[in-house]
Design an enzyme around this catalytic site. Structure first.
Site, short mmCIF file in Angstrom:
data_model
loop_
_atom_site.label_atom_id
_atom_site.label_comp_id
_atom_site.label_asym_id
_atom_site.label_seq_id
_atom_site.Cartn_x
_atom_site.Cartn_y
_atom_site.Cartn_z
N ASP A 209 -32.60 1.19 22.63
CA ASP A 209 -33.51 2.33 22.70
C ASP A 209 -32.74 3.64 22.88
O ASP A 209 -31.64 3.64 23.43
CB ASP A 209 -34.50 2.12 23.87
CG ASP A 209 -35.74 2.97 23.72
OD1 ASP A 209 -35.97 3.52 22.62
OD2 ASP A 209 -36.49 3.08 24.70
N ARG B 274 -34.18 12.70 13.92
CA ARG B 274 -34.23 11.41 14.64
C ARG B 274 -33.55 10.28 13.86
O ARG B 274 -32.87 9.44 14.44
CB ARG B 274 -35.70 10.99 14.85
CG ARG B 274 -36.45 11.75 15.90
CD ARG B 274 -37.90 11.23 15.98
NE ARG B 274 -37.93 9.79 16.17
CZ ARG B 274 -37.77 9.19 17.36
NH1 ARG B 274 -37.62 9.90 18.44
NH2 ARG B 274 -37.80 7.87 17.45
N GLU C 195 -45.32 -2.52 17.13
CA GLU C 195 -45.95 -1.22 17.44
C GLU C 195 -45.23 -0.06 16.74
O GLU C 195 -45.78 1.04 16.67
CB GLU C 195 -45.94 -0.98 18.96
CG GLU C 195 -46.91 -1.85 19.75
CD GLU C 195 -46.48 -3.30 19.85
OE1 GLU C 195 -45.26 -3.57 20.00
OE2 GLU C 195 -47.35 -4.20 19.77
N ASN C 196 -44.01 -0.30 16.26
CA ASN C 196 -43.25 0.81 15.66
C ASN C 196 -43.83 1.28 14.32
O ASN C 196 -43.48 2.36 13.83
CB ASN C 196 -41.77 0.43 15.49
CG ASN C 196 -40.99 0.40 16.79
OD1 ASN C 196 -40.05 -0.37 16.97
ND2 ASN C 196 -41.36 1.27 17.73
N GLU D 216 -31.86 -11.81 33.85
CA GLU D 216 -31.46 -10.66 34.67
C GLU D 216 -31.63 -9.41 33.81
O GLU D 216 -31.39 -9.46 32.60
CB GLU D 216 -30.00 -10.80 35.11
CG GLU D 216 -29.74 -11.98 36.02
CD GLU D 216 -30.53 -11.88 37.33
OE1 GLU D 216 -30.67 -10.77 37.86
OE2 GLU D 216 -31.00 -12.94 37.81
C1 IPE Z 1 -38.72 -0.72 21.81
O1 IPE Z 1 -38.48 0.65 21.83
C2 IPE Z 1 -38.61 -1.26 20.42
C3 IPE Z 1 -37.27 -1.29 19.84
C4 IPE Z 1 -36.16 -0.95 20.46
C5 IPE Z 1 -37.19 -1.75 18.48
P1 IPE Z 1 -39.66 1.70 21.72
O2 IPE Z 1 -39.03 3.06 21.74
O3 IPE Z 1 -40.54 1.39 20.57
O4 IPE Z 1 -40.47 1.41 23.07
P2 IPE Z 1 -41.44 2.34 23.91
O5 IPE Z 1 -42.45 2.90 22.94
O6 IPE Z 1 -40.61 3.44 24.50
O7 IPE Z 1 -42.02 1.44 24.94
C1 IPE Z 2 -34.96 2.74 19.24
O1 IPE Z 2 -34.79 4.12 19.35
C2 IPE Z 2 -35.03 2.28 17.80
C3 IPE Z 2 -36.36 1.86 17.35
C4 IPE Z 2 -37.41 1.75 18.13
C5 IPE Z 2 -36.51 1.55 15.95
P1 IPE Z 2 -36.04 5.10 19.36
O2 IPE Z 2 -36.35 5.51 17.95
O3 IPE Z 2 -37.18 4.50 20.10
O4 IPE Z 2 -35.47 6.34 20.13
P2 IPE Z 2 -36.21 7.20 21.25
O5 IPE Z 2 -36.71 6.25 22.29
O6 IPE Z 2 -37.33 7.90 20.54
O7 IPE Z 2 -35.17 8.13 21.75
MG MG Z 3 -37.72 4.49 22.05
#
Ligand code: IPE
Ligand code: IPE
Ligand code: MG
Length: 265
Positions: A35, A48, A82-83, A222
């Site tokens: 993340d 991004r 959810e992405n 853990e």
């Molecule tokens: C979790 O990260 C999913 C992945 C790393 C693929 P998200 O960025 O989607 O999670 P939330 O929305 O902060 O919980």
């Molecule tokens: C994780 O990074 C990758 C995916 C969820 C695909 P994010 O895209 O969620 O990055 P932040 O959380 O917005 O910084």
């Molecule tokens: Mg994220």
């Protein structure tokens, strides 16, 4: 003082490992919620998606290092169910990135004996990506190195619903008795079938939640949370997580140093 990994020459292989790390007590299975890609990019004034591109490099080096250390399985969260709710351009960029990376890296994965599997509802992915995934899984299926699981269109709740349906179908077909449904028969219907549960979960970017990842499998993992954004996750951050893991006392509901035999029955 530090030691070097005694493996073949490669930039990752020559990384020094900290003295305090006990190589005989590493997690067998490491799970990672990668993340912070977007925030990494934003902090640099970049779009991004540049964070996602940089995140691929962090994943490649983490995989190599885990393989060199002898960690048996690495499961990485690449795209959640959810992405899809993100802007279309970001989702499209990610799908194209997955295709490109798979095409570009497959040869190296094969030669490094990595067994790659994609876990999730793959039928919802673009057809070209599905074909590449099927080819990569087939070509690396017999490899004897690290098990590299990439959770793509993966959701823990959906995985549990799918497993429940499959068990119900088997009961309806008369293949299974309701009384035979237990933790083993359910786990056998999960995408992770054949893999031991993760010992350690790492989440980057400081978020302290599971976000629908491996809800069943993380029962006794853990958890290590680091503020490092995923694209900056390198050897030092991995070693810190492993040292943190080795400082934990895993009880699995029991008591410190007390085995069932010691309790008497
Ligand atoms: C979790 O990260 C999913 C992945 C790393 C693929 P998200 O960025 O989607 O999670 P939330 O929305 O902060 O919980
Ligand atoms: C994780 O990074 C990758 C995916 C969820 C695909 P994010 O895209 O969620 O990055 P932040 O959380 O917005 O910084
Ligand atoms: Mg994220």
């Amino acid at each position: 003082m530090s030691r070097q990994l005694a493996t073949s020459a490669d930039q990752v292989h020559s990384r020094c490992i900290p003295d305090g790390l006990d190589l005989s007590k590493l997690p067998g299975h490491l799970a990672v919620i990668m993340d912070g890609n977007g925030r990494w990019a934003k902090a640099r004034g970049l779009p991004r998606v540049m964070g996602h591109r940089a995140g691929v490099e962090a994943l490649k080096s983490t995989l190599r290092l885990c393989n060199d250390l002898g960690i048996r399985a690495l499961t990485a969260y690449a795209f959640s169910t959810e992405n899809w709710s993100r802007p279309g351009e970001e989702v499209n960029f990610l799908m194209t990135l997955f295709e490109r990376v798979l095409q570009r890296e497959l040869h190296a994965l094969e030669s490094e004996q990595v067994r790659i599997r994609f876990l999730g509802d793959l039928e919802d992915l673009p057809l070209r990506l599905q074909t590449l995934i099927a080819d990569a899984m087939r070509r690396t299926a017999d490899n004897r190195g690290i098990h590299f699981n990439v959770c793509t269109n993966y959701g823990g709740r959906r995985e549990l619903v799918r497993a429940s349906r499959r068990l119900a179908e088997r009961v309806a077909l008369g293949e299974l008795e309701v009384s035979q449904i237990d933790e083993n028969t359910l786990a056998a219907e999960l995408y992770t079938v054949g893999e031991l549960d993760p010992d350690l979960l790492i989440r980057t970017s400081g978020e302290r939640r599971i976000s629908n990842f491996l809800l069943w499998q993380l029962a006794y993992a853990e958890i290590h949370v680091t503020d490092v954004f995923w694209p900056d996750f390198g050897a030092d951050a991995l070693f810190s997580a492993l040292l943190d893991y080795q400082s934990r006392c895993r009880r699995f509901g029991g008591l410190d140093g007390v085995t069932p035999d010691a309790l008497g029955s």
